[in-house]
Design an enzyme around this catalytic site. Structure first.
Site: not given
Ligand code: SAH
Length: 347
Positions: A95, A108, A115, A119, A122, A336
Site C-alpha cells: 500500500e 508515503c 514487516c 510492533c 501496527c 500503517c
Molecule cells: N518500520 C518503520 C517505518 C514504518 S512505520 C518504523 O518503525 O518507523 C511508520 C510509522 O508509523 C512509525 O512511527 C510507526 O510506529 C507508526 N505507526 C504504526 N502503526 C501505527 C498506528 N496504528 N497508529 C499510528 N502510528 C502508527
C-alpha cells in the site's frame, strides 16, 4: 525470506549504459531508455516509441518491468489523502498513501511486503514479512501515483509498511534512483526514512552522508516500557539508538525526528513526557506526536485530545521542538497497513 527479482527499473544509469554496451547497441540508447523509465514513467517496453523493436525484444528477454497494478483506491472526503493498494507480479499486495499539502504532494511508500518488527500497535506486521521490495517496486509506487494524478510528487516518506533499514541495499539504490537528475530528481532533503531503530544500519546510513531526514520510532522513554510495545527494544536499547542518531547528526548535519505514538494509558502520562524530555534534552531534534490510530486487532486506544496537548506542553516547557502530526485520512484507514490488511482479508 526471498528477495525481490531483478528488473530493468532497478538499474541505475551506469548499469543501463553497461547493458546497452553489452548488447552492442549505440550508447545514446541508454539515456533514451533511462528517461523513458524514470522521467516519462512508462510501464513497459512497448511505450518506448523511439526505441527499435529489436532492442526492446532483447531487453525484454533480459529483464522484465516490475508489474504494479492498482487493485484498490480510497480517497478521503476532504480530498487531501488517497490510499492505494497495488498488486505486484507475484500476487503480493502493498500500500501507498498520497497526501496533498500546501507545500506539495507527498507520497508515503512501503519498503517491504509485510514487516517482521512486530510492533504491537501496527497493522503492517500482523502477518509477518513476506519478501523484500526491489528498488523499482519502491519507485513504482511513486511513479504510478504521479502518472495517475498527473501531479508532481515533491516529497517522499518511507513510512509505510515495512522496516526500510531491514531492506538496506534496496533502500539505498531506491534513493539513488529517486534523486537522479535523469529521473524524478527529488531532492534528498525532501525524503524521510523512518526506522524502529536498527542501530548498525543507522550508522551505515550515516556513513553514506545523504541529506535525507531520519525519523526514529521511539514511542516510549525507557527500555522497559518500549519492550512492552516494540519487540525490537529487546535487541537495541534506547541509549544505543541515541548513540547511533548522534552519529547520524554528526555525519550528515541533519536534525533527527523522533516519532512518539500516543496510546491512552500506556505511554502518555506526564511522567512519560518528562522522561522523554530528559532523554532528548540538548539534542538538535524534533518530536512528532502521533495520536495512535487504533487497529481492530488490538485494544489500544488513542490518547484523548486533552492528553495529547498535556504531553506536548511538558515537552515544550523543557524547550523541545514538538509538533502533533496532522491527522489526515483517518476516515480512509490511512494508518500503517490497514487498507492492505482489509483487502487481503477480503480475498
Ligand atoms: N518500520 C518503520 C517505518 C514504518 S512505520 C518504523 O518503525 O518507523 C511508520 C510509522 O508509523 C512509525 O512511527 C510507526 O510506529 C507508526 N505507526 C504504526 N502503526 C501505527 C498506528 N496504528 N497508529 C499510528 N502510528 C502508527
Amino acid at each position: 525470506m526471498t528477495n525481490a527479482r531483478d528488473d530493468i527499473v532497478s538499474l541505475n544509469f551506469q548499469e543501463v549504459k553497461d547493458l546497452i554496451k553489452e548488447l552492442g547497441e549505440p550508447a545514446f540508447r541508454a539515456k533514451q531508455i533511462y528517461e523513458w523509465i524514470h522521467k516519462k514513467l512508462v510501464r513497459d517496453y512497448d511505450e518506448m516509441t523511439n526505441v527499435p523493436q529489436k532492442l526492446k525484444a532483447m531487453l525484454m528477454e533480459r529483464l522484465p518491468f516490475p508489474e504494479i497494478e492498482e487493485v484498490a483506491r480510497r480517497d478521503s472526503a476532504s480530498g487531501d489523502t488517497s490510499k492505494f493498494v497495488f498488486k505486484l507480479y507475484d500476487g503480493y499486495v502493498i500500500e501507498s498513501v498520497l497526501m496533498k499539502y500546501r507545500y506539495g504532494n507527498s507520497v508515503c511508500i512501503s519498503s517491504q511486503v509485510g514487516c517482521r518488527m512486530g510492533c504491537t500497535f501496527c497493522a503492517s506486521t500482523l502477518m509477518g514479512l513476506s519478501r523484500q521490495l526491489a528498488p523499482s517496486e519502491m519507485l513504482s509506487q511513486i511513479y504510478t501515483i504521479q502518472r495517475e494524478t498527473g501531479e508532481r510528487v515533491s516529497n517522499v516518506v518511507v513510512m509505510g509498511t515495512g522496516e526500510p533499514l531491514d531492506n538496506f541495499d534496496n533502500l539505498i539504490k531506491f534513493i539513488e534512483l529517486l534523486t537522479d537528475e535523469n529521473g524524478l530528481n527529488i531532492s534528498q532533503r525532501n525524503i524521510t526514512v523512518s526506522t524502529c531503530g536498527l542501530t548498525e544500519n543507522i550508522k551505515k546510513l550515516a556513513d553514506k552522508k545523504l541529506g535525507i531526514t531520519l525519523a526514529i520510532s521511539l514511542h516510549a522513554p525507557t527500555d522497559d516500557e518500549r519492550k512492552r510495545i516494540m519487540p525490537i527494544a529487546n535487541k537495541y536499547t534506547i541509549s544505543e539508538i541515541l548513540e547511533a542518531t548522534d552519529y547520524y547528526f554528526e555525519k550528515t548535519g541533519r536534525r533527527i525526528s523522533y516519532e512518539y505514538g500516543l496510546i491512552d494509558g500506556e505511554n502518555d502520562s506526564t511522567i512519560n513526557a518528562e522522561k522523554l524530555s530528559a532523554l532528548l534534552k540538548g539534542k538538535n531534534c524534533h518530536v512528532n506526536l502521533i495520536p495512535i490510530n487504533p487497529i481492530k486487532e488490538r485494544t489500544y486506544k488513542s490518547s484523548t485530545p486533552k492528553g495529547v496537548i498535556r504531553f506536548k506542553k511538558v515537552l515544550e516547557n523543557k524547550g523541545i521542538n514538538v509538533t502533533i502530526r496532522e491527522e489526515m485520512g483517518r476516515d480512509i484507514d490511512a494508518a500503517c497497513g490497514q487498507l492492505r490488511k482489509e483487502y487481503m482479508d477480503r480475498q
